[in-house]
Design an enzyme around this catalytic site. Structure first.
Site, PDB file in Angstrom:
ATOM      1  N   SER A 172       0.522  -1.347  -0.075  1.00  0.00           N
ATOM      2  CA  SER A 172       0.409  -0.093  -0.190  1.00  0.00           C
ATOM      3  C   SER A 172       0.822   1.187  -0.196  1.00  0.00           C
ATOM      4  O   SER A 172       1.766   2.182  -1.080  1.00  0.00           O
ATOM      5  CB  SER A 172      -0.849  -0.338   1.215  1.00  0.00           C
ATOM      6  OG  SER A 172      -1.866   1.494   1.616  1.00  0.00           O
ATOM      7  N   ASP A 232      -9.701  -4.129  -5.446  1.00  0.00           N
ATOM      8  CA  ASP A 232      -9.389  -3.776  -4.481  1.00  0.00           C
ATOM      9  C   ASP A 232     -10.159  -2.620  -3.897  1.00  0.00           C
ATOM     10  O   ASP A 232     -10.462  -1.450  -5.259  1.00  0.00           O
ATOM     11  CB  ASP A 232      -8.053  -2.959  -4.640  1.00  0.00           C
ATOM     12  CG  ASP A 232      -6.871  -2.941  -3.506  1.00  0.00           C
ATOM     13  OD1 ASP A 232      -7.629  -2.389  -2.687  1.00  0.00           O
ATOM     14  OD2 ASP A 232      -6.178  -2.774  -3.660  1.00  0.00           O
ATOM     15  N   HIS A 245      -7.222  -5.530  -0.080  1.00  0.00           N
ATOM     16  CA  HIS A 245      -6.132  -4.715  -0.363  1.00  0.00           C
ATOM     17  C   HIS A 245      -4.786  -4.909   0.625  1.00  0.00           C
ATOM     18  O   HIS A 245      -4.037  -4.610   0.852  1.00  0.00           O
ATOM     19  CB  HIS A 245      -6.376  -3.270   0.153  1.00  0.00           C
ATOM     20  CG  HIS A 245      -5.765  -1.844   0.254  1.00  0.00           C
ATOM     21  ND1 HIS A 245      -5.170  -1.732  -0.886  1.00  0.00           N
ATOM     22  CD2 HIS A 245      -5.048  -1.657   1.494  1.00  0.00           C
ATOM     23  CE1 HIS A 245      -4.456  -1.510  -0.962  1.00  0.00           C
ATOM     24  NE2 HIS A 245      -4.235  -0.532   0.969  1.00  0.00           N
TER      25      HIS A 245
END
Length: 270
Positions: A95, A217, A246
């Site tokens: 991320s 996602d 995610h």
């Protein structure tokens, strides 16, 4: 142990000659890599750490001015590598940490042999000719919900982000680490991340990049991985996995772990 290591809860495990650094995303901590780490320790020297502001870190270390941009975290990463005397590493960033690694690699490309991005995005807001997945109104509502009742927001956001029901182990785990972040820090970091835009830096990233993405996602549309592939300055490759969420390393480890290991161990075939 040095000051930087202690502040970031740095752990170094494994006996390999090559160093691999695992960096977690928003609302998690180094425990998010628990399914991957056992597969690395025989072959690599594995470096794990918590970003300042993550639940297990001392909230007194969180500097609201330093962490108003991603550069503050990139400087932290470089400080960790320096304190551990790392001369070159494979960097795996989940991320927001993918972009933190990318920023760090621009100033010190010599420290990174490759970057592995998992669920990465250079910008979350939609723009002209760019689909990031969010409108400003969406983000404003998200921030307001965090302000109003952080615990309730965590309970609602966790299953959306992970892509599972509230009873799943992955959702419970993400809920736990998310709730462990002090609410004012979580809001500050969340605003910084979701409003960030590092598209202008992508062409400066010359280290080879492996871009790994879930099919679905909440935070990162699949088209973003292609955008990264097209705009990064060095060689890159994209793999979209047949999983959702995610945090796929937590929710779908049977699918994600072999993919990560392949990208970690092998280069990009030209």
């Amino acid at each position: 142990m040095g000051i930087v290591e202690e502040a970031h809860n740095v752990r170094v495990i494994g006996g390999g000659e090559r160093t691999i650094v695992l960096a977690h995303g928003f609302g998690t901590d180094q425990s998010v890599w628990r399914h991957l780490v056992p597969h690395l320790v025989e072959e690599f020297r594995v470096v794990l750490f918590d970003n300042i502001g993550a639940g297990p870190t001392n909230p007194d270390y969180f500097d609201f001015d330093r962490y108003v941009t991603l550069e503050g975290y990139a400087l932290d990463l470089l400080a960790i590598l320096e304190e551990l005397s790392v001369e070159s590493c494979i960097f795996v960033g989940h991320s927001v940490s993918a972009m933190i690694g990318a920023i760090a690699s621009v100033s010190r490309p010599d420290l990174f042999s490759k970057l592995v991005f998992l669920s990465a995005s250079p910008r979350y807001l939609n723009d002209v000719d760019y689909f990031g997945g969010f409108e400003q109104e969406d983000l404003d509502q998200l921030f307001e919900a965090m302000r109003a009742n952080y615990k309730a927001w965590c309970s609602g956001f966790a299953p959306l982000a992970v892509g599972g029901d509230m009873d799943s182990v992955a959702v419970q785990e993400f809920s736990r680490t998310l709730f462990n972040v002090r609410p004012d820090i979580a809001l500050s970091v969340g605003q910084m991340i979701f409003q960030s835009d590092v598209r202008h830096l992508l062409s400066l990233v010359t280290v080879p990049c492996h871009i790994i993405q879930s099919t679905k996602d909440l935070a990162v549309p699949v088209v973003v991985s292609e955008y990264l592939h097209k705009h990064l300055g060095g060689d890159s490759i994209v793999e979209v996995m047949a999983c959702e969420g995610h945090l796929p390393q937590l929710s779908s480890p049977d699918i994600v772990t072999p993919v990560l290991l392949r990208h970690i161990k092998y280069g990009i075939a030209v």
